[in-house]
Design a protein around this motif. Structure first.
Motif, mmCIF file in Angstrom:
data_model
loop_
_atom_site.group_PDB
_atom_site.id
_atom_site.type_symbol
_atom_site.label_atom_id
_atom_site.label_comp_id
_atom_site.label_asym_id
_atom_site.label_seq_id
_atom_site.Cartn_x
_atom_site.Cartn_y
_atom_site.Cartn_z
ATOM 1 N N LEU A 70 39.699 71.522 10.305
ATOM 2 C CA LEU A 70 39.834 70.617 11.009
ATOM 3 C C LEU A 70 40.190 69.066 10.192
ATOM 4 O O LEU A 70 39.523 68.995 9.264
ATOM 5 C CB LEU A 70 38.356 70.344 11.795
ATOM 6 N N LEU A 93 43.402 72.021 13.028
ATOM 7 C CA LEU A 93 43.351 71.528 14.424
ATOM 8 C C LEU A 93 42.962 70.084 14.082
ATOM 9 O O LEU A 93 42.437 69.327 13.193
ATOM 10 C CB LEU A 93 41.441 71.926 14.866
ATOM 11 N N LEU A 146 42.485 67.702 21.085
ATOM 12 C CA LEU A 146 42.653 68.278 19.835
ATOM 13 C C LEU A 146 43.765 69.374 20.273
ATOM 14 O O LEU A 146 43.962 69.925 21.368
ATOM 15 C CB LEU A 146 41.535 69.006 19.246
ATOM 16 N N ILE A 176 33.440 70.844 19.244
ATOM 17 C CA ILE A 176 34.731 70.951 18.445
ATOM 18 C C ILE A 176 34.676 72.270 17.562
ATOM 19 O O ILE A 176 35.721 73.003 17.528
ATOM 20 C CB ILE A 176 34.666 69.831 17.438
#
Length: 314
Positions: A104, A66, A55, A94
């Motif tokens: 995200l 992200l 990422l 994450i």
């Protein structure tokens, strides 16, 4: 996560595609990436990598997103997860960096992605329909072209007969030594096609060309590149830049010389790649994103991906 353990994890994930391989992602990051890397990884008690998602933070109009490495140029963006590995721990990895991003973004997830399960408490996922990627189911036995529509099978036979009458036309996969000239032809033919519409085309960017010049040899070394070439004598008339893994073949981008009337060199390039995938035992051939009519003429069926956005609840 080093290159060796990345490859090891890729081989252990039965859902892995070439787009999640180090050959593809390392080249993408080198030539098209940027920003802060925040890779998520999960290891078992012995220290072996069992789940990972490369990422980075993409600053987009004041929003820190992200996103997966390879986003935008990879048709399938997803985590690598060994069967039985704890996906909740991957989510924890994450989300552990959430102080450094605002949301995200997971584009182009397949319907069976492990990342489409429930998100941890305190977080909210918003899913929307993303790209349609038509997929052709290949026959388990018999003629490699048996899966095609009858009309398309007849077209392949007809186009091969016309090429035979023209003379000097061959179909073959590019060898490692031919990758450079094949990419040269791809870039030139693609530019000529889009110039007719007054546009540069997606391959005109020197960074994208550099990415593919780096990725293609690495994919070939790993056995994941399938680039079909149609030649007339020494001239390359069509290039289909494809990929493959043990389960599927993929057509990524193609370009065709349209200067010879009455010929369908592009059909020959696709037929070559589909036959190669079927002969290797692949179950599917993926035409990837976009609903161009020609994909359905081959007999492909629509398969939609999912775009998931994850933010803090409330």
């Amino acid at each position: 996560m080093n290159r060796q353990e990345h490859w090891s994890l890729w081989r252990r994930d039965p859902r892995a595609t070439p787009f999640q391989s180090p050959a593809w992602l390392e080249a993408w990051w080198t030539h098209l990436g940027g920003g802060e890397r925040l890779d998520a990884a999960v290891r078992d008690p012995a220290g072996d990598l069992v789940a990972a998602l490369p990422l980075f933070v993409w600053h987009d109009a004041g929003v820190r997103r992200l996103v997966p490495v390879g986003a935008g140029h990879s048709d399938y963006c997803d985590a690598l997860v060994v069967p039985g590995a704890p996906v909740d721990r991957l989510w924890s990895a994450i989300l552990a960096t959430a102080d450094r991003w605002d949301e995200l973004l997971l584009p182009d997830l397949r319907a069976d992605s492990p990342l489409l399960g429930p998100v941890p408490g305190g977080w909210q996922a918003h899913d929307t329909e993303a790209e349609i990627c038509p997929v052709l189911t290949l026959p388990g036995a018999g003629s490699p072209l048996a899966a095609l529509t009858g009309t398309q099978r007849r077209k392949v036979v007809h186009d091969r007969h016309r090429a035979g009458r023209l003379g000097g036309v061959t179909e073959a996969l590019a060898t490692p030594a031919e990758i450079g000239p094949a990419l040269d032809a791809l870039f030139a033919l693609h530019a000529a096609r889009w110039a007719r519409e007054g546009q540069p085309g997606v391959l005109a960017d020197p960074r994208i060309q550099a990415f593919h010049r780096s990725a293609a040899p690495a994919l070939a070394e790993a056995g994941l590149l399938r680039m079909s070439l149609v030649r007339r004598e020494a001239a390359i008339m069509a290039v289909l830049y494809g990929l493959a893994d043990p389960r599927a073949g993929y057509s990524y981008i193609n370009a065709v010389d349209m200067s010879v009337p009455g010929q369908s060199f592009g059909t020959l390039a696709f037929a070559c790649l589909i036959e190669t995938a079927a002969a290797a035992g692949a179950a599917e051939f993926h035409f990837l994103r976009g609903e161009e009519p020609y994909k359905y003429r081959w007999g492909a069926e629509p398969r939609r991906t999912v775009r998931r956005t994850v933010r803090r609840a409330g």
